[in-house]
Design an enzyme around this catalytic site. Structure first.
Site, PDB file in Angstrom:
ATOM      1  N   LYS A  78      28.157  35.474  47.411  1.00 37.68           N
ATOM      2  CA  LYS A  78      27.065  35.206  46.472  1.00 37.68           C
ATOM      3  C   LYS A  78      27.423  35.558  45.028  1.00 37.68           C
ATOM      4  O   LYS A  78      26.905  34.944  44.099  1.00 37.68           O
ATOM      5  CB  LYS A  78      25.795  35.949  46.905  1.00 37.68           C
ATOM      6  CG  LYS A  78      25.256  35.465  48.238  1.00 37.68           C
ATOM      7  CD  LYS A  78      24.037  36.239  48.693  1.00 37.68           C
ATOM      8  CE  LYS A  78      22.791  35.823  47.965  1.00 37.68           C
ATOM      9  NZ  LYS A  78      21.558  36.352  48.594  1.00 37.68           N
ATOM     10  N   ASP A 117      16.201  33.512  45.527  1.00 37.65           N
ATOM     11  CA  ASP A 117      15.687  34.649  46.308  1.00 37.65           C
ATOM     12  C   ASP A 117      14.395  35.203  45.715  1.00 37.65           C
ATOM     13  O   ASP A 117      13.456  35.544  46.446  1.00 37.65           O
ATOM     14  CB  ASP A 117      16.735  35.757  46.395  1.00 37.65           C
ATOM     15  CG  ASP A 117      17.818  35.460  47.418  1.00 37.65           C
ATOM     16  OD1 ASP A 117      17.552  34.688  48.367  1.00 37.65           O
ATOM     17  OD2 ASP A 117      18.934  35.997  47.282  1.00 37.65           O
TER      18      ASP A 117
END
Length: 286
Positions: free
Chosen positions: A80, A117
């Site tokens: 990520k 997110d």
């Protein structure tokens, strides 16, 4: 938050769209179940597959996927952060959080990286606790990793007047304060229970309490029954934190909804339809 979510909406290619999730390991990911459910529900052409990629092969694989009919991918541990160095275009939010979880492979060959997110986190709260308002009082966040950074960014953007944070390694919490500003107040790990006093939103953004991980041992004596408590852990769905908070009268929200909602912007971009997060989806993923 929605305006700078993935917004590069070129026409989808004529071939069957392909997408997937990149990670190492990846067998545990529930994203294929999630996207597969939506593809079937809406009778859309497309495939979404797990893509196990070793860190040393990430650049080569990403460039290959852009030439193989893939329209995008989700990214999970350990990639990520690394993908930000590879992507051609990075949203402000992904840059601030320091990680991306959603990639678009554009028709011009460029890779567009975003982090959804925080969007998923807030959407989960507003769906499952409609009366929740970030502005009502202080938020207390446990943890200072990548997920915590997304939570911090989304809570500050939503208007929390104060954001309290604690982490076993205090330096990581102090780095968040340095980057996110004066509303962030750092608490020592040994004093974590104290930061719950007067907090109206409490978030566990660590893996503690997850099946097979260390338990989360923070005293909840100062927790107000008016607080909303949420845990990013969703295995088990009802963690010990949520059980105890609920027994104290708090509204609780499990972490599965964040996983479901963070997938919405990417699916819409890749497959051309904005999907719905509902109980059928929850059961399919569970």
């Amino acid at each position: 938050m929605k305006e700078d979510l993935i917004d590069s909406r070129e026409t989808l290619p004529a071939h069957v769209p392909l997408a997937g999730v990149l990670g190492w390991p990846i067998a545990h990911s529930r994203s294929p179940l999630l996207h597969g459910h939506w593809l079937q529900r809406y009778d859309l052409p497309g495939h979404y597959i797990p893509l196990p990629v070793r860190p040393e092969n990430l650049l080569e694989v990403l460039r290959g996927l852009t030439k193989m009919g893939f329209v995008g991918a989700n990214v999970t541990i350990p990639h990520k952060e690394t993908v930000l160095q590879i992507a051609d275009i990075v949203t402000d939010r992904a840059a601030l959080i320091g990680a991306a979880n959603t990639l678009i492979f554009r028709e011009d060959g460029k890779i567009h990286a975003d982090n959804t997110d925080g969007y998923g986190f807030i959407s989960n709260l507003t769906q499952n606790a409609p009366d929740w308002q970030a502005t009502r009082g202080a938020a207390a966040v446990i943890g200072a990793g990548g997920a915590a950074r997304a939570v911090v960014a989304s809570l500050l953007e939503s208007g929390v007047p104060e954001l309290r944070i604690t982490n076993r390694t205090k330096l990581r919490a102090e780095q968040i304060k340095a980057e996110f500003g004066a509303k962030v107040v750092v608490y020592d790990w040994a004093q974590a229970g104290n930061m719950l006093e007067g907090a109206t939103t409490v978030v566990n953004a660590t893996s503690m309490g997850m099946t097979g991980k260390l338990p989360l041992r923070i005293p909840l004596d100062a927790l107000s029954p008016d607080a909303l408590v949420t845990d990013l852990v969703y295995t088990p769905l009802m963690t010990d934190l949520l059980k105890e908070a609920q027994s104290r009268g708090c509204k609780v929200v499990d972490g599965l909804g964040m996983l479901l909602h963070q997938a919405v912007p990417g699916f819409e971009r890749w497959f051309g339809r904005r999907p719905e997060v509902d109980e059928d989806l929850r059961q399919a993923v569970l």
